[in-house]
Design a protein around this motif. Sequence first.
Motif, short mmCIF file in Angstrom:
data_model
loop_
_atom_site.label_atom_id
_atom_site.label_comp_id
_atom_site.label_asym_id
_atom_site.label_seq_id
_atom_site.Cartn_x
_atom_site.Cartn_y
_atom_site.Cartn_z
N LYS A 230 4.24 6.45 -4.36
CA LYS A 230 3.90 5.80 -5.82
C LYS A 230 2.22 5.10 -5.04
O LYS A 230 2.81 4.33 -4.19
N LYS A 231 1.33 5.51 -5.68
CA LYS A 231 0.14 5.18 -5.02
C LYS A 231 0.14 3.87 -5.70
O LYS A 231 0.16 3.73 -6.84
N PRO A 232 -0.76 2.29 -4.62
CA PRO A 232 -0.98 1.38 -4.65
C PRO A 232 -2.02 1.03 -5.76
O PRO A 232 -2.63 2.04 -6.01
N GLU A 233 -1.82 -0.04 -7.03
CA GLU A 233 -2.85 -0.30 -7.68
C GLU A 233 -4.03 -0.19 -7.02
O GLU A 233 -4.62 -0.62 -6.29
N ARG A 234 -5.34 0.05 -8.13
CA ARG A 234 -6.28 -0.51 -7.71
C ARG A 234 -7.02 -1.16 -7.94
O ARG A 234 -6.95 -1.90 -9.17
#
Length: 71
Positions: free
Chosen positions: A4-8
């Motif tokens: 999962k990509k980290p929150e921007r």
Amino acid sequence: MTTKKPERLLRMKPVLERTGPSRSGLYRRMEEGTFPKSIKISERCVAWRESEIVKWEKRKPPRRADTGTTL
């Protein structure tokens, strides 16, 4: 396994450019509960989760490009 990509996180200037209100207007809307709350990322630095800004942008009426007012 999917990563999962980290929150921007968005800082003040990009948030103001995307959303339109002044700095004081943005904080007033946060107090009223009509704008996402910022998160503190250091002693003197705050940011907003991009996903929350995107949700907010979808809820509000579009701004008129020439005046910044809502339609």
